[in-house]
Motif scaffolding. Sequence first.
Motif, mmCIF file in Angstrom:
data_model
loop_
_atom_site.group_PDB
_atom_site.id
_atom_site.type_symbol
_atom_site.label_atom_id
_atom_site.label_comp_id
_atom_site.label_asym_id
_atom_site.label_seq_id
_atom_site.Cartn_x
_atom_site.Cartn_y
_atom_site.Cartn_z
ATOM 1 N N GLY A 1 0.799 -1.217 0.000
ATOM 2 C CA GLY A 1 0.000 0.000 0.000
ATOM 3 C C GLY A 1 0.831 1.265 0.000
ATOM 4 N N THR A 2 1.975 1.241 0.685
ATOM 5 C CA THR A 2 2.794 2.453 0.762
ATOM 6 C C THR A 2 3.342 2.856 -0.600
ATOM 7 O OG1 THR A 2 4.797 1.160 1.249
ATOM 8 C CG2 THR A 2 3.462 1.904 3.125
ATOM 9 N N ARG A 3 3.509 1.886 -1.494
ATOM 10 C CA ARG A 3 4.012 2.185 -2.847
ATOM 11 C C ARG A 3 2.910 2.062 -3.899
ATOM 12 N NH1 ARG A 3 8.873 -1.496 -4.177
ATOM 13 N NH2 ARG A 3 7.868 -3.016 -2.801
ATOM 14 N N LYS A 4 1.666 1.916 -3.433
ATOM 15 C CA LYS A 4 0.507 1.802 -4.329
ATOM 16 C C LYS A 4 0.655 0.636 -5.312
ATOM 17 C CE LYS A 4 -0.625 6.713 -4.060
ATOM 18 N NZ LYS A 4 -0.892 7.963 -4.808
ATOM 19 N N ILE A 5 1.144 -0.488 -4.776
ATOM 20 C CA ILE A 5 1.272 -1.702 -5.576
ATOM 21 C C ILE A 5 0.143 -2.654 -5.185
ATOM 22 C CG2 ILE A 5 2.724 -3.691 -6.120
ATOM 23 C CD1 ILE A 5 5.157 -1.994 -5.442
ATOM 24 N N ALA A 6 -0.743 -2.919 -6.115
ATOM 25 C CA ALA A 6 -1.861 -3.817 -5.844
ATOM 26 C C ALA A 6 -1.382 -5.254 -5.725
ATOM 27 C CB ALA A 6 -2.898 -3.701 -6.963
ATOM 28 N N ALA A 7 -2.131 -6.077 -4.997
ATOM 29 C CA ALA A 7 -1.804 -7.501 -4.889
ATOM 30 C C ALA A 7 -2.011 -8.181 -6.244
ATOM 31 C CB ALA A 7 -2.676 -8.156 -3.830
ATOM 32 N N CYS A 8 -1.030 -8.943 -6.678
ATOM 33 C CA CYS A 8 -1.126 -9.642 -7.968
ATOM 34 C C CYS A 8 -2.297 -10.614 -7.982
ATOM 35 C CB CYS A 8 0.163 -10.403 -8.255
ATOM 36 S SG CYS A 8 1.662 -9.411 -8.168
ATOM 37 N N SER A 9 -2.585 -11.206 -6.815
ATOM 38 C CA SER A 9 -3.625 -12.231 -6.726
ATOM 39 C C SER A 9 -5.021 -11.694 -7.014
ATOM 40 C CB SER A 9 -3.604 -12.886 -5.344
ATOM 41 O OG SER A 9 -3.814 -11.914 -4.326
ATOM 42 N N GLU A 10 -5.190 -10.378 -7.024
ATOM 43 C CA GLU A 10 -6.495 -9.813 -7.343
ATOM 44 C C GLU A 10 -6.902 -10.137 -8.778
ATOM 45 O OE1 GLU A 10 -6.724 -5.684 -6.555
ATOM 46 O OE2 GLU A 10 -6.153 -5.852 -4.441
ATOM 47 N N CYS A 11 -5.919 -10.300 -9.641
ATOM 48 C CA CYS A 11 -6.208 -10.627 -11.047
ATOM 49 C C CYS A 11 -5.630 -11.976 -11.466
ATOM 50 C CB CYS A 11 -5.649 -9.546 -11.973
ATOM 51 S SG CYS A 11 -6.401 -7.919 -11.774
ATOM 52 N N HIS A 12 -4.494 -12.358 -10.882
ATOM 53 C CA HIS A 12 -3.805 -13.575 -11.293
ATOM 54 C C HIS A 12 -3.952 -14.647 -10.220
ATOM 55 C CE1 HIS A 12 -1.846 -11.354 -14.562
ATOM 56 N NE2 HIS A 12 -1.634 -10.391 -13.676
ATOM 57 N N ASP A 13 -5.079 -15.369 -10.239
ATOM 58 C CA ASP A 13 -5.280 -16.456 -9.285
ATOM 59 C C ASP A 13 -4.293 -17.575 -9.571
ATOM 60 O OD1 ASP A 13 -7.269 -14.948 -8.307
ATOM 61 O OD2 ASP A 13 -8.920 -16.271 -8.867
ATOM 62 N N ARG A 14 -4.046 -18.389 -8.573
ATOM 63 C CA ARG A 14 -3.021 -19.424 -8.721
ATOM 64 C C ARG A 14 -3.567 -20.750 -9.210
ATOM 65 N NH1 ARG A 14 -0.275 -21.318 -3.316
ATOM 66 N NH2 ARG A 14 0.203 -23.080 -4.673
ATOM 67 N N ASP A 15 -4.879 -20.888 -9.394
ATOM 68 C CA ASP A 15 -5.403 -22.169 -9.857
ATOM 69 C C ASP A 15 -6.395 -21.969 -10.988
ATOM 70 O OD1 ASP A 15 -7.923 -21.545 -8.758
ATOM 71 O OD2 ASP A 15 -7.244 -22.252 -6.804
ATOM 72 N N ALA A 16 -6.897 -23.062 -11.490
ATOM 73 C CA ALA A 16 -7.747 -23.041 -12.682
ATOM 74 C C ALA A 16 -9.173 -22.619 -12.402
ATOM 75 C CB ALA A 16 -7.749 -24.417 -13.341
ATOM 76 N N THR A 17 -9.521 -22.328 -11.154
ATOM 77 C CA THR A 17 -10.881 -21.896 -10.843
ATOM 78 C C THR A 17 -11.022 -20.386 -10.920
ATOM 79 O OG1 THR A 17 -10.395 -21.748 -8.464
ATOM 80 C CG2 THR A 17 -11.173 -23.876 -9.311
ATOM 81 N N SER A 18 -9.971 -19.731 -11.439
ATOM 82 C CA SER A 18 -9.953 -18.276 -11.511
ATOM 83 C C SER A 18 -11.153 -17.723 -12.255
ATOM 84 C CB SER A 18 -8.673 -17.803 -12.214
ATOM 85 O OG SER A 18 -8.759 -16.435 -12.520
ATOM 86 N N HIS A 19 -11.686 -16.599 -11.748
ATOM 87 C CA HIS A 19 -12.759 -15.899 -12.435
ATOM 88 C C HIS A 19 -12.192 -14.830 -13.374
ATOM 89 C CE1 HIS A 19 -15.787 -17.893 -10.022
ATOM 90 N NE2 HIS A 19 -15.169 -17.519 -8.921
ATOM 91 N N HIS A 20 -10.877 -14.704 -13.401
ATOM 92 C CA HIS A 20 -10.232 -13.690 -14.224
ATOM 93 C C HIS A 20 -9.633 -14.375 -15.464
ATOM 94 C CE1 HIS A 20 -10.742 -10.866 -10.936
ATOM 95 N NE2 HIS A 20 -10.192 -11.734 -10.129
ATOM 96 N N SER A 21 -10.501 -14.904 -16.296
ATOM 97 C CA SER A 21 -10.019 -15.675 -17.438
ATOM 98 C C SER A 21 -9.320 -14.831 -18.492
ATOM 99 C CB SER A 21 -11.180 -16.436 -18.094
ATOM 100 O OG SER A 21 -12.180 -15.526 -18.532
ATOM 101 N N SER A 22 -9.498 -13.511 -18.447
ATOM 102 C CA SER A 22 -8.842 -12.665 -19.436
ATOM 103 C C SER A 22 -7.410 -12.335 -19.048
ATOM 104 C CB SER A 22 -9.629 -11.366 -19.628
ATOM 105 O OG SER A 22 -9.676 -10.619 -18.419
#
Length: 363
Positions: free
Chosen positions: A281-302
């Motif tokens: 947060g201090t460097r305004k870096i979002a968590a990668c996991s918000e878009c790049h889930d680690r498994d195939a059940t991801s809702h972020h298919s794009s």
Amino acid sequence: MKLTWRSVFVGLILVAIVGGIVLVSGVVPIKASSGHWAITRALLDFASDRSVAFHSRGVEPPDDSTAKNSRLGREVFRTNCKFCHGWPGEPIPPVAAGMTPKPPVLGSEVLKKEPRELFHIIQHGIKFAGMPAWPVRQRPDEVWPVVAFLREQNSVHVRDEETRHRSHDSATNRVAGLEACVACHGEDGFSRVGPQVPTLAGQSREYLVSALTEYREGKRSSGIMMPIAHQLDDRQINSLASRYATVNTGNLSAAESQTTVKNVDAASIQRGKRLAERGDGTRKIAACSECHDRDATSHHSSYPRLAGQGAWYVRKQLELFGEQIRSQTERGQRMSEIAKSLTARDRSDLAAYYASLTWHTEE
């Protein structure tokens, strides 16, 4: 007889007039079939060699051995260069043999050039010679593998590789455009030519369609992928994306064995995990996991799945985002804003973390 300035001036005017008449009349042939006079060819070759030697000064090959991956360079040469130059140890193709000047025969004096000179020629091309510049000037990392291939080529070894490639083609060319993919990505989606090539297995169809379309439209920079994607229509892109998206990967044990992080301490992986899952947060870096889930059940298919992806590839893509080289799309712009805030250690940590993971397909 002593010449006066007036006579010199008149002489120059006459030369200009004669030259203009010759130019306008069109009597000078420009047909490639006539070739160059021997003296013209010698002068052009000399001038070209001197220019390359001069302008390539200061170019240094990268210290990273992966960046000089001749296996990747071999496949890039086959895709981008073989049509004009032929294959090492083989004659120049008939069409290229009719060019003026003819493309140089590989294995001749051209391969004795310094690596910096070969790099300069491949990246910038040569005027009036039919030698084009590399499609993407900002990707010198794609040029060095070709230089490595040309420097290391051995005619017998290379011919053996080409024979194996041809025998494999007949078994893999079932989907239009697949041959070019298999050469580097394999039929199963795992790299056959080193860590510079990403793993396609397990990526969503939506993401693969998006990536190939962006390459085709020049919205994603790669001198390797752009010429290939440019030849694909929408139907072929959809077919290729569907094929790799439906590869039966199980738990991606193949990816795990190929991308195991070696010589990386556990602290680096843990730092990458923390940054990927929590951001900063201090460097305004979002968590990668918000878009790049680690498994195939991801809702972020794009978005691409990064788990199990090679560390070198992930780190390089983060560098490209940070340098604004992958910012031509809306999604790329968002990533570039994040990547600009990452340090070199951040990139290495994130790459190590994702390379240490595997993900599981749905049953």
